[in-house]
Design a protein around this motif. Structure first.
Motif: not given
Ligand code: GDP
Length: 298
Positions: A105-114, A116-118, A143-145, A250-254, A275-280
């Motif tokens: 995924g591109v930077n910031g897409a929510g890859k690392t967070t996803s 973690g959730k997965l 570190e984030q991972l 990701t970020k379909l809650d936004g 689908i990602g619907v939040g940061e938790k």
């Molecule tokens: P990466 O660079 O692709 O690894 O992106 P990160 O996992 O670091 O996420 C980038 C930002 O998007 C962080 O602030 C996350 O908390 C936020 N984020 C990721 N997934 C979601 C989501 O489903 N919903 C919301 N609201 N924020 C998200």
């Protein structure tokens, strides 16, 4: 705290209300369809999927002899759900041990967070998970991972510097030796235009197959639902390079408009596993075409 469906609806509300206004008139006529066309394009649905939806909708209106604009909205929900249905496919684990899942995924897409959730989602299903930090260059990414690994109390293979493909190879070998159900390989974020990094991803894919013949079993792309047609461009580029098997949106809650899923369904019907619907950590949901269509038009 709102349910995920409420958060999804809240995220898509703007799109929903701008589509809903199309159906407030008293007549089904060309003006209605033109307005709907505009609303769908504004919602990131793209030209092809918009045309498909309009044609399909007109057919449904005719077949059902619908005369009330308000009833057309329900027909649009049906047309949209049918278009999205090929994207509705669960991620299945267990055919291979370990199942090797590469995540790009591109930077910031929510890859690392996803990831973690997965990891939590899989652990909740009783799967053992090993994480591989194949972004060897950015210390922050590792570190984030690592934070997500701790949070989930799973092992992580991580190495400073060095070759991302070599780390991936080591992780898959370790996953085999330790009899893990799943090895999740986190790759460095990149832009599709960074061709050398695309080559690096291809190399990871090749090298992982040397550690385990049938691997990777899944190649996932994480896309930010807010990036609209740009997300579709990412899907095309990564699919051309890596033959994707699934997506996480990701970020379909936004403030996502949501129509991009229709565009993806029309042009590259790659399953949306989640689908990602939040940061938790628990904010990951399986994709349902019908629920999504209803949320988009609610
Ligand atoms: P990466 O660079 O692709 O690894 O992106 P990160 O996992 O670091 O996420 C980038 C930002 O998007 C962080 O602030 C996350 O908390 C936020 N984020 C990721 N997934 C979601 C989501 O489903 N919903 C919301 N609201 N924020 C998200």
């Amino acid at each position: 705290r709102q349910s995920w469906m409420e958060r999804l609806k809240a995220g898509l509300r703007k799109t929903g209300s701008s589509i809903a206004t199309v159906f407030t008139g008293t007549q089904i006529n060309d003006a209605l369809y033109e307005e709907l066309e505009d609303a769908l394009l504004m919602a990131d649905t793209g030209v092809k999927a918009t045309q498909h939806l309009l044609n399909d909708l007109k057919r449904r209106v005719k077949e059902t002899k619908t005369t009330e604009p308000a009833a057309v909205k329900a027909l649009l929900a049906d047309a949209l759900a049918d278009l999205l249905l090929p994207l509705e496919k669960p991620l299945t684990i267990g055919e291979h041990v370990p199942t090797v899942i590469m995540v790009a995924g591109v930077n910031g897409a929510g890859k690392t967070t996803s990831i973690g959730k997965l990891t939590k989602h899989l652990a909740d299903e009783g799967q053992t998970v090993l994480l591989a930090a194949a972004d060897t260059f950015r210390a922050a990414a590792r570190e984030q991972l690592g934070v997500w690994a701790n949070r989930n109390t799973v092992e992580i293979i991580s190495q400073e510097g060095g070759d991302p493909a070599a780390v991936s190879f080591d992780a898959v070998s370790a996953g085999k030796a330790r009899k893990k159900d799943v090895v999740l390989v986190d790759t460095a974020g990149r832009l599709p235009t960074q061709l050398h990094l695309m080559e690096e991803l291809k190399k990871i894919k090749r090298v992982v197959a040397k550690a385990e013949g049938s691997a990777p079993h899944e190649v996932l792309l994480v896309i930010d639902g807010n990036t609209g047609q740009n997300a579709l461009a990412q899907v095309r580029a990564f699919d051309d390079a890596l033959q994707l098997t699934g997506l996480i949106v990701t970020k379909l809650d936004g403030t996502a408009k949501g129509g991009v899923l229709a565009a993806i369904a029309q042009e590259r019907p790659i399953p949306v596993y989640f689908i990602g619907v939040g940061e938790k950590i628990e904010d990951l949901e399986t994709f349902s075409a019908r629920e999504f269509a209803q949320a988009l038009l609610s």
